[in-house]
Design an enzyme around this catalytic site. Structure first.
Site, PDB file in Angstrom:
ATOM      1  N   TYR A 141       0.815  -1.210   0.000  1.00 36.91           N
ATOM      2  CA  TYR A 141       0.000   0.000   0.000  1.00 36.91           C
ATOM      3  C   TYR A 141       0.855   1.269   0.000  1.00 36.91           C
ATOM      4  CZ  TYR A 141      -4.591  -2.141   0.901  1.00 36.91           C
ATOM      5  OH  TYR A 141      -5.762  -2.829   0.808  1.00 36.91           O
ATOM      6  N   LYS A 191       3.980 -15.443   2.225  1.00 39.09           N
ATOM      7  CA  LYS A 191       4.135 -16.155   0.956  1.00 39.09           C
ATOM      8  C   LYS A 191       5.632 -16.378   0.776  1.00 39.09           C
ATOM      9  CE  LYS A 191       2.563 -17.885  -2.926  1.00 39.09           C
ATOM     10  NZ  LYS A 191       1.721 -19.108  -2.982  1.00 39.09           N
ATOM     11  N   ASP A 223      -2.105 -18.516   0.662  1.00 43.75           N
ATOM     12  CA  ASP A 223      -3.115 -19.235  -0.132  1.00 43.75           C
ATOM     13  C   ASP A 223      -3.753 -20.345   0.702  1.00 43.75           C
ATOM     14  OD1 ASP A 223      -0.609 -20.438  -0.212  1.00 43.75           O
ATOM     15  OD2 ASP A 223      -0.707 -20.999  -2.334  1.00 43.75           O
ATOM     16  N   ASP A 247      -5.946  -7.305   4.245  1.00 41.40           N
ATOM     17  CA  ASP A 247      -7.119  -6.704   3.620  1.00 41.40           C
ATOM     18  C   ASP A 247      -7.979  -7.794   2.994  1.00 41.40           C
ATOM     19  OD1 ASP A 247      -8.805  -4.666   2.529  1.00 41.40           O
ATOM     20  OD2 ASP A 247      -7.827  -4.999   0.597  1.00 41.40           O
ATOM     21  N   ASP A 251     -11.870  -9.659   4.479  1.00 40.91           N
ATOM     22  CA  ASP A 251     -13.158  -9.753   3.771  1.00 40.91           C
ATOM     23  C   ASP A 251     -13.616 -11.210   3.696  1.00 40.91           C
ATOM     24  OD1 ASP A 251     -13.003  -6.969   3.240  1.00 40.91           O
ATOM     25  OD2 ASP A 251     -13.995  -7.250   1.297  1.00 40.91           O
TER      26      ASP A 251
END
Ligand code: IPM
Ligand code: MG
Length: 360
Positions: A141, A191, A223, A247, A251
C-alpha cells in the site's frame, strides 16, 4: 473522564452507521458519567467535493489532537477513474499513516444467532473466534517505487512490497501480546515460498516468538490460510499478516461472521504514557454506495468499533463490555438489518441503534 473524539463519517453508508455508533457512545457517556467532546471532520469523497482534498489539513490536525478518531467509510464510484492522489481512499491511507496506526485488529466471531446468516454450513462456522492482526502502514500500500510509467506497449506499472525488520517486529509484538490474553495461538501468514519480503517476515516473527514461549506459533502460506479460513476456522486464534494479505483475508473472514457489516476494527499506533493507545476506529466494511441513504446498513461494525475505542484508547473496559453485551442482546432478540437475513422484517439502521441504546 473526558473523551475527546473526532468523528469522520465519510462516504456512502459511512454517515448512517457512524450516526448510530455516536448515539451509542453518547449513551455510554451518559450512563457512566463521562464528558463526551465530539468534533466532526471531512474525509474521503465528501472531502474532495468540498475542499478538493481527500484528507484536508484541518482533519489531519483534528485527528492528531483528538484522543481517538471514529471513521465511517470512504469511497464513491464517481472517483473510480480519478488519479491516485484524488481518490477518497487516499484520505484513509493518509490518515492511517499520519497517525502511525500500524496495528489493525479485526476480530471475527460467529455469534450463535447468526450461524444461518453465513452461506457456510453451521458446523463449519460455529465457534469461530479469531482476530486478524493486519499490519496497516507498510507493505504494498505504501512501498516505493510506485506509479504508472511510459506509454504504448511499454507502459508499465509498479508497486513495491517493502517491510523493514523494525516494522515486522513491532506488529509481531502486538500480535503475540494479544495471543497471550487469548488462546495463546498465533498463525503468521506469508508467501515465503515466493517473496523475499515474506522470508524476512517469517524469520523476524520466529525471532520475536522466542520472547513468547507460552504462545504456540505456526507459519502458514497465504493461499493455504485463505482455504483454512473456510475449511476449519476454529483452528485460528490470532492471525498475523501484512497489509494487503490482511485486507483480503479479512473480507473472506467476514463470511464467517455472517456479514461484513458485523466486523469492527481498531487501528492502533503507539501507546501514550497513560497506557492509552493512539487509535483510529473503523468498521471493516466499505462505503456501499448502492444502499447508502436508505437506512438499511448494518451499524454493528461501527458500534463494535466504539467498544474497541472505549477499551484501547480510554481503558474503559466496563463501558466496552456494556456495548458488546448490548450487541449480543440485540442479536439474540433478532433486531438485525437485511444483510443478516432475518426470518421476519429486517430492522433499519436506526432501529438497531435504538435497540442498542435501550440495552445500555
Ligand atoms: C479496508 C478497506 C481499505 C483498505 C480501502 C477502502 C482503502 O478495504 O479497510 O479493508 O484496503 O485498507
Ligand atoms: Mg478491505
Amino acid at each position: 473522564m473526558q473523551l475527546r473524539v473526532l468523528v469522520l463519517a465519510g462516504d456512502g453508508i459511512g454517515p448512517e452507521v457512524t450516526r448510530e455508533a455516536v448515539r451509542v457512545l453518547q449513551r455510554v457517556a451518559e450512563r457512566f458519567r463521562h464528558e463526551l467532546v465530539l468534533q466532526e471532520g471531512l474525509i474521503g469523497g465528501e472531502a474532495i467535493r468540498r475542499t478538493g482534498s481527500p484528507l484536508p489539513e484541518a482533519t489531519l490536525q483534528a485527528a492528531l489532537t483528538a484522543d481517538a478518531t471514529l471513521l465511517g467509510a470512504v469511497g464513491l464510484p464517481e472517483f473510480d477513474n480519478a488519479p491516485p492522489d484524488q481518490r477518497p481512499e487516499k484520505g484513509l491511507l493518509g490518515i492511517r499513516k499520519a497517525l502511525g496506526v500500524f496495528a489493525n485488529l479485526r476480530p471475527v466471531r460467529a455469534y450463535p444467532r447468526l450461524l444461518d446468516a453465513s452461506p457456510l454450513k453451521n458446523d463449519r462456522v460455529q465457534g469461530t473466534d479469531l482476530v486478524i492482526v493486519r499490519e496497516l502502514t507498510g507493505g504494498l500500500y505504501y512501498g516505493t517505487p510506485r506509479g504508472i510509467f511510459g506509454s504504448g506497449p511499454e507502459e508499465r506499472a509498479v508497486n513495491s512490497m517493502v517491510y523493514t525488520r523494525a516494522e515486522i517486529e513491532r506488529i509481531a509484538h502486538v500480535a503475540f501480546r494479544l495471543a497471550r490474553n487469548r488462546r495463546r495461538k498465533l498463525a503468521s501468514v506469508d508467501k515465503s515460498n515466493v517473496l523475499e519480503v515474506s522470508q524476512l517476515w517469517r524469520r523476524v516473527v520466529s525471532e520475536v516468538a522466542t520472547q513468547y514461549p507460552d504462545v504456540e506459533l505456526e507459519h502458514i502460506l497465504v493461499d493455504n490460510c485463505a482455504m483454512q479460513l473456510v475449511l476449519n476456522p476454529r483452528r485460528f486464534d490470532v492471525v498475523l499478516t501484512e497489509n494487503m494479505f490482511g485486507d483480503i483475508l479479512s473480507d473472506e473472514a467476514a463470511v464467517l461472521a455472517g456479514s461484513i457489516g458485523m466486523l469492527p476494527s481498531a487501528s492502533l499506533g503507539g501507546q501514550r504514557p497513560s497506557g492509552a493507545w493512539v487509535g483510529l476506529y473503523e468498521p471493516v466494511h466499505g462505503s456501499a454506495p448502492d444502499i447508502a441513504g436508505q437506512n438499511r446498513a448494518n451499524p454493528l461494525g461501527a458500534v463494535g468499533s466504539v467498544a474497541a475505542m472505549l477499551e484501547y484508547s480510554f481503558g474503559l473496559k466496563e463501558e466496552a463490555a456494556a456495548v458488546n453485551r448490548a450487541i449480543e442482546t440485540v442479536l439474540e432478540k433478532g433486531v438485525v438489518t437485511a444483510d443478516l437475513r432475518p426470518a421476519g422484517k429486517p430492522a433499519t439502521t436506526s432501529e438497531v441503534g435504538d435497540a442498542l441504546i435501550a440495552e445500555i
